[in-house]
Design an enzyme around this catalytic site. Structure first.
Site, PDB file in Angstrom:
ATOM      1  N   SER A  22     -10.698  -1.342   6.826  1.00 29.44           N
ATOM      2  CA  SER A  22     -10.014  -1.068   5.562  1.00 29.44           C
ATOM      3  C   SER A  22      -9.269  -2.250   4.963  1.00 29.44           C
ATOM      4  O   SER A  22      -8.859  -2.197   3.810  1.00 29.44           O
ATOM      5  CB  SER A  22      -9.027   0.092   5.739  1.00 29.44           C
ATOM      6  N   SER A  64     -10.216   0.995   2.804  1.00 26.76           N
ATOM      7  CA  SER A  64      -9.322   1.819   2.017  1.00 26.76           C
ATOM      8  C   SER A  64      -8.274   1.033   1.228  1.00 26.76           C
ATOM      9  O   SER A  64      -7.626   1.591   0.333  1.00 26.76           O
ATOM     10  CB  SER A  64      -8.599   2.810   2.934  1.00 26.76           C
ATOM     11  N   LYS A 103       0.844  -1.191   0.000  1.00 27.56           N
ATOM     12  CA  LYS A 103       0.000   0.000   0.000  1.00 27.56           C
ATOM     13  C   LYS A 103       0.884   1.247   0.000  1.00 27.56           C
ATOM     14  O   LYS A 103       1.880   1.308   0.732  1.00 27.56           O
ATOM     15  CB  LYS A 103      -0.904  -0.042   1.235  1.00 27.56           C
TER      16      LYS A 103
END
Length: 494
Positions: free
Chosen positions: A192, A168, A93
């Protein structure tokens, strides 16, 4: 390399890839090239494609792969055991900083900011031999359950390109589902990791707070955590072990570095006989769509057939109360941090970011910090009471079948209740059933696929364990995975 062989290679899990590396039938550089070919074929552009990545690290990854080729050749020669991720393509990420690369989190105020050091999870991926070949998208500041931003465009769900992969960690979920990574890092402050896992048919793990180190100062926020995503339960457990354990940069991190939450042998033969599993279909009054409810009930049925005892559980929660509790917390930590970081660039923020900051500030104005702690403690106590006498709790990941890929949901979200009648939720986060377990963040939670919804998007279930009992959630997850048949990941074309 043919398209067929590319698809076959990019479907490999970590254990299968390592076995082929060990035998010499496959080299890490060959797996990496297949992964790059898959990305070229299916990722597409930022407006209409899957668009899972902020950048591709082709040169660096190829150099790492050549080194892994040599290391595996040496291991075959001398019989040594290589590091657990040696030669495995891992997408990280973007918020997990990689020294010298961007650390923008999708924010205009952070354009041009570079990480001055590796994030602890990145450090551990590299130490374990993982090849970081790409970095994944997220919404701004990872503050939404959809994944789009002015900086990086729209990330779409490979199962249904009009749908969001969730957020997310949406880029991570889409990359895994489409075969563009073998493993991916994620984070979780209200779901997330688990929300994208649910919407993309992948596996995501929210470890107990402190098990996996984060980066200060927000690592001190007891709602949040970093963690692994993968396509199988065994890969997720292996990756969790790689990431876990105390790290000097995170005072709150605990445990022996590299200790896996469960043995691979136990995952191969999960024993459900006599396991007492609570079934919470609605977690109070979440309006769970009929297809999601049916898939969750089917999971409970296969566990019962395997010898588990399924016990219906009711919790005294409402979606309004969960929202009030979590946003009171955000109003004292995450919201002010976001407001400070984005000061002066408010006009460039995504609408969902502006709304999040405002919602958090409003909640903090209504509830004092000691009162917010009392709200947390009530949720924690009620969950502990409901789980007394149980080994784990089973509940859906999401209440709705899909989110629009470009949606902002500023006025809430329309859902469908179990009776099939429409329900309007005041806040779109109320469509996800994950945040109570960030309030109770010492509980390990594993999200695994439960089936496909009526709109063609995957659904998932959460397995919630008692504080720090990681082995149980992985064992139950492995039992579900062995009994719930899912289609192969979608064979997209660019």
């Amino acid at each position: 390399m043919t398209e067929t062989s590319t698809c076959e290679l990019t479907r490999l899990n970590t254990y299968a890839a390592r076995a082929l590396f060990r035998s010499g039938e496959l080299a890490p550089s060959e797996l990496l090239e297949a992964t790059f070919a898959r990305i070229a074929a299916v990722n597409g552009d930022r407006e209409t494609g899957v668009n899972a990545f902020t950048e591709i690290l082709a040169s660096e990854a190829r150099e790492q792969a050549r080194a892994a080729d040599t290391a595996w050749a040496d291991a075959r020669s001398d019989g040594s055991e290589p590091p657990p991720l040696l030669g495995i393509p891992v997408a990280t990420k973007e918020k997990h900083g990689l020294a010298g690369r961007s650390l923008e989190q999708g924010l205009a105020s952070q354009r041009g900011v570079l990480a001055d050091a590796d994030h602890p999870v990145v450090e551990r991926v590299l130490h374990a031999g993982g090849i970081i070949h790409a970095r994944t998208t997220s919404p701004e500041f990872s503050c939404a359950t959809v994944t789009h931003s002015p900086a990086w465009g729209i990330t779409r769900n490979p199962w249904h390109l009009a749908a969001s992969p969730g957020g997310s960690s949406g880029g991570a979920g889409s990359a895994l589902a489409a075969g563009m990574a073998t493993l991916a890092t994620a984070s979780d402050i209200a779901g997330s990791t688990r929300i994208p896992a649910g919407f993309t048919g992948t596996v995501g793990y929210k470890a107990p707070y402190g098990r996996i180190p984060g980066l200060p100062p927000l690592s001190a926020d007891w709602y949040r955590g970093d963690g692994p995503m993968a396509r199988t339960v065994a890969d997720t457990a292996l990756f969790a072990g790689v990431l876990s354990g105390h790290h000097a940069v995170d005072h709150g991190s605990v445990g022996v570095p590299g200790a896996a939450p469960i043995s691979s042998a136990r995952l191969r033969a999960p024993n459900m006989r006599g396991r007492r599993i609570g079934l919470a279909l609605t977690l109070g009054d979440y309006p769970v769509a009929p297809s999601i409810r049916a898939n969750t009930e089917r999971v409970a049925q296969v566990l019962e057939a395997a010898g588990a005892v399924i016990i219906p559980v009711e919790l005294p929660w409402t979606v309004e109360r969960i929202t009030a509790t979590t946003f009171a917390h955000f109003g004292y930590i995450l919201g002010p941090a976001m407001a400070k970081l984005t000061a002066g660039t408010e006009s460039e923020l995504a609408a969902y970011t502006t709304q999040f900051i405002a919602d958090a500030a409003r909640a903090a104005a209504d509830v004092s910090f000691p009162e917010s702690l009392a709200l947390d403690a009530a949720i924690q106590g009620e969950l502990a009471s409901a789980m007394t006498g149980l080994d784990a709790l089973l509940t859906p990941v999401q209440a709705v079948e899909m989110l629009d890929a470009a949606g902002n949901y500023l006025d809430g979200i329309d859902a469908v209740g179990p009776d099939g009648l429409p329900v309007h939720l005041a806040h779109y986060w109320e469509a996800h059933m994950t945040s109570p377990f960030n309030v109770a963040n010492r509980c390990p939670v594993l999200a695994v696929p439960s089936g496909i919804s009526s709109v063609g998007v995957p659904t998932g279930v959460q397995i919630v364990g008692h504080p720090w009992d990681e082995a149980t959630v992985f064992e139950i997850g492995a039992a579900i995975e062995a009994r719930i048949e899912m289609p192969d990941y979608p064979d997209l074309r660019a």
